[in-house]
Design a protein around this motif. Structure first.
Motif, short mmCIF file in Angstrom:
data_model
loop_
_atom_site.label_atom_id
_atom_site.label_comp_id
_atom_site.label_asym_id
_atom_site.label_seq_id
_atom_site.Cartn_x
_atom_site.Cartn_y
_atom_site.Cartn_z
N ALA A 1 2.37 11.57 -3.42
CA ALA A 1 1.96 12.44 -2.33
C ALA A 1 3.21 12.96 -1.65
CB ALA A 1 1.08 11.69 -1.33
N HIS A 2 3.06 13.92 -0.74
CA HIS A 2 4.23 14.48 -0.07
C HIS A 2 4.96 13.37 0.69
CE1 HIS A 2 6.79 17.38 1.88
NE2 HIS A 2 6.45 16.88 3.07
N GLY A 3 6.18 13.11 0.27
CA GLY A 3 7.01 12.14 0.97
C GLY A 3 6.76 10.69 0.62
N GLY A 4 5.89 10.41 -0.39
CA GLY A 4 5.61 9.02 -0.70
C GLY A 4 4.81 8.85 -1.97
N ALA A 5 4.24 7.65 -2.12
CA ALA A 5 3.47 7.33 -3.33
C ALA A 5 2.55 6.16 -3.04
CB ALA A 5 4.41 6.98 -4.48
N ALA B 1 18.02 1.60 -4.00
CA ALA B 1 18.45 2.77 -4.78
C ALA B 1 18.43 4.00 -3.89
CB ALA B 1 17.55 2.97 -5.98
N SER B 2 19.04 5.06 -4.38
CA SER B 2 19.08 6.31 -3.62
C SER B 2 17.73 7.01 -3.68
CB SER B 2 20.16 7.24 -4.19
OG SER B 2 19.77 7.68 -5.48
N LEU B 3 17.53 7.95 -2.75
CA LEU B 3 16.28 8.71 -2.73
C LEU B 3 16.11 9.52 -4.02
CD1 LEU B 3 16.27 10.04 0.96
CD2 LEU B 3 15.03 8.10 0.01
N ALA B 4 17.19 10.09 -4.52
CA ALA B 4 17.11 10.88 -5.75
C ALA B 4 16.71 10.00 -6.93
CB ALA B 4 18.46 11.56 -6.02
N THR B 5 17.25 8.80 -6.99
CA THR B 5 16.91 7.89 -8.08
C THR B 5 15.45 7.47 -7.99
OG1 THR B 5 19.17 7.03 -8.22
CG2 THR B 5 17.42 5.63 -9.10
N ILE B 6 14.98 7.19 -6.77
CA ILE B 6 13.59 6.79 -6.60
C ILE B 6 12.65 7.92 -6.99
CG2 ILE B 6 11.83 6.17 -4.88
CD1 ILE B 6 13.66 3.87 -5.74
N ARG B 7 13.00 9.14 -6.67
CA ARG B 7 12.15 10.27 -7.06
C ARG B 7 12.03 10.35 -8.58
NH1 ARG B 7 14.95 12.80 -2.59
NH2 ARG B 7 13.47 13.17 -0.86
N GLY C 1 0.82 -1.20 0.00
CA GLY C 1 0.00 0.00 0.00
C GLY C 1 0.86 1.26 0.00
N PRO C 2 0.25 2.42 0.31
CA PRO C 2 0.99 3.68 0.29
C PRO C 2 2.28 3.59 1.10
CG PRO C 2 -1.34 4.09 0.63
CD PRO C 2 -1.16 2.60 0.71
N SER C 3 3.39 4.08 0.53
CA SER C 3 4.71 3.92 1.14
C SER C 3 5.50 5.21 1.02
CB SER C 3 5.48 2.79 0.45
OG SER C 3 4.78 1.57 0.52
N THR C 4 6.43 5.38 1.94
CA THR C 4 7.32 6.53 1.89
C THR C 4 8.39 6.32 0.83
OG1 THR C 4 8.86 5.63 3.52
CG2 THR C 4 6.98 6.91 4.36
N ILE C 5 9.02 7.42 0.42
CA ILE C 5 10.11 7.31 -0.55
C ILE C 5 11.26 6.51 0.05
CG2 ILE C 5 11.85 8.65 -1.79
CD1 ILE C 5 9.79 10.83 -2.19
N GLN C 6 11.50 6.64 1.34
CA GLN C 6 12.57 5.89 1.98
C GLN C 6 12.29 4.38 1.91
OE1 GLN C 6 15.65 7.08 3.52
NE2 GLN C 6 15.92 4.91 3.02
#
Length: 265
Positions: free
Chosen positions: A56-60, A35-41, A22-27
């Motif tokens: 969404a803010h901080g996740g998807a 992968a890195s946070l920048a790559t995931i973004r 379900g909904p998860s943070t970028i981390q």
């Protein structure tokens, strides 16, 4: 997954994590994909442009698409983790280039959602408008909606016209959700037209899969669909009682028990 994983591997990992958890943070997604946070973004931007995820803010999260009527949405949210786990197991049964039928139930809609984010070449027939909506404009898929009378409760098409169309068709695989499986080992529905159509579905497929969470077992409803039989495979979660497991074994039905990941929502 290693830091050197390819973009395709990362995108698969992101889709799989969001579908299962379900909904998860970028981390959390970065950890899952290695992968890195920048790559995931950057990866999330690609998936958002494809319409697969909502950011969404901080996740998807997996994109929900259009809103659906309240009663169906409420049913869809019950035992959602189990439904997602069952859909993932059912996905593994899919055969590329097959012709399949997906019914209009909430668990089967989860299978359609998974097929949308991980498509394979096949022809999909359905009587569910929301299932068809999930598969709109998905590459590799040919989608056919059977006609009939609209049943508002779950946005399905039922009735004599739908049944007449089924009589001219044959499917490699059927994936059918159910309202209830009674103590008498019979599948039941809350609606007479739906029960009649579901019975016809079971007669028009080579491989038949009932995909339902364990809460539906031992429950009665009004209209009988069909008796459980060895020609029907059952896929349910591992919370199914030992008594029911023995009963299904005695009937001779193939049974797949699916574990629900801890913490899934």
């Amino acid at each position: 997954m290693s830091q050197g994983s390819s973009k395709l591997e990362r995108l698969d990992a992101i889709r799989g994590h969001l579908y299962t958890h379900g909904p998860s943070t970028i981390q959390a997604l970065a950890d899952a994909a290695g992968a890195s946070l920048a790559t995931i973004r950057r990866d999330l931007q690609i998936l958002e442009e494809q319409g697969i995820i909502d950011r969404a803010h901080g996740g998807a999260r997996i994109a929900e698409g259009s809103s659906v009527e309240v009663a169906f949405s409420a049913r869809e949210g019950r035992n959602l983790a189990a439904k997602r786990a069952l859909a993932a197991a059912a996905y593994e049964k899919l055969t590329p280039h097959a012709t399949i039928f997906l019914d209009a139930g909430t668990t089967v809609r989860q299978l359609a959602r998974l097929l949308r984010i991980n498509p394979m070449p096949m022809t999909v027939f359905t009587n569910g408008l929301l299932v068809a909506q999930e598969l709109l404009d998905v590459p590799k898929l040919r989608v056919v909606v059977i006609g009939g009378q609209l049943r508002n409760e779950n946005a399905s098409l039922v009735g004599p016209e739908a049944e007449a169309m089924l009589e001219r068709l044959w499917f490699d695989q059927l994936f059918l959700g159910v309202s209830a499986i009674g103590p008498d080992a019979t599948i039941y529905s809350v609606d007479s037209a739906e029960a009649s159509l579901n019975a016809r579905m079971l007669k028009r497929a080579e491989k038949r899969f009932i995909v339902t969470d364990s809460s539906k077992f031992g429950v009665m409803s009004t209209y009988a669909v069909a008796a459980l039989a060895p020609s029907i495979s059952i896929m349910t979660d591992a919370n199914l009682s030992s008594d029911w497991q023995r009963q299904l074994h005695d009937i001779g039905m193939p049974l797949t028990l699916v574990n629900v990941p801890a913490g899934a929502s």
